[in-house]
Design a protein around this motif. Sequence first.
Motif, short mmCIF file in Angstrom:
data_model
loop_
_atom_site.label_atom_id
_atom_site.label_comp_id
_atom_site.label_asym_id
_atom_site.label_seq_id
_atom_site.Cartn_x
_atom_site.Cartn_y
_atom_site.Cartn_z
N ALA A 108 -5.13 5.10 7.02
CA ALA A 108 -6.11 4.18 6.45
C ALA A 108 -6.20 2.90 7.28
O ALA A 108 -7.31 2.40 7.55
CB ALA A 108 -5.75 3.86 5.00
N LEU A 158 0.83 -1.21 0.00
CA LEU A 158 0.00 0.00 0.00
C LEU A 158 0.87 1.26 0.00
O LEU A 158 0.55 2.23 -0.69
CB LEU A 158 -0.95 -0.01 1.20
N CYS A 190 -7.01 3.34 0.69
CA CYS A 190 -5.83 4.19 0.64
C CYS A 190 -5.95 5.25 -0.46
O CYS A 190 -5.55 6.40 -0.28
CB CYS A 190 -4.56 3.36 0.44
N VAL A 210 -1.17 5.67 4.50
CA VAL A 210 -1.45 4.24 4.70
C VAL A 210 -1.70 3.95 6.18
O VAL A 210 -2.63 3.22 6.53
CB VAL A 210 -0.31 3.37 4.15
N VAL A 259 0.67 4.26 -2.81
CA VAL A 259 0.43 5.68 -2.51
C VAL A 259 1.65 6.52 -2.89
O VAL A 259 1.51 7.63 -3.39
CB VAL A 259 0.03 5.88 -1.03
#
Length: 177
Positions: free
Chosen positions: A50, A29, A75, A47, A33
């Motif tokens: 999230a 993730l 995300c 992240v 991002v």
Amino acid sequence: MDEQKLIKRLQKGYEEAYRFLFSEYYDWLCNYVYNLCENRSLAEDIVQDAMVNFWKKRKSIIITTSLKNYLFRTCHNQFLQHIRRQKIQFDSLDKIRWDVISEVTLEEDLYDFKMEKLNKLINQLPPRCKEIFVQNKLEKKKYREIAMDMGISVKTVENQMSKALHFLKTNATTFML
């Protein structure tokens, strides 16, 4: 671990399931991002936010796709919210900057207007009176210097300045704010 089993364990609040989720998906993730924002620190913050939100809302979360897709979408949405917050902050800063610039511009415009009117009044002074006033106020000459330059007495300079100032003061109130 089976994805459905993992989701059920997460919903029941099993911390080891959360740690497993974190270890399995966190790096993936963050990389996703990071590709969106090209800022490693920001990507990690997004992240982490999230993942924390996922844990807080774990009991009410309904996952209709895969867990991986759900986290990916979460995300992505978190990143978009960050962008929106930044845009609002920039818009607010732009508004503040515009307000300051507008205020300064208005003050400059008012100053220019007043100076234009003042110049018109100075031009209405008799020639000798105007010359003495300009030398004293704009050229910053002392009465004695003006008197010597013009070949007149200091008393005459004083009288002419008094007339000029009285005329300007009397007529300036009609346009000064």
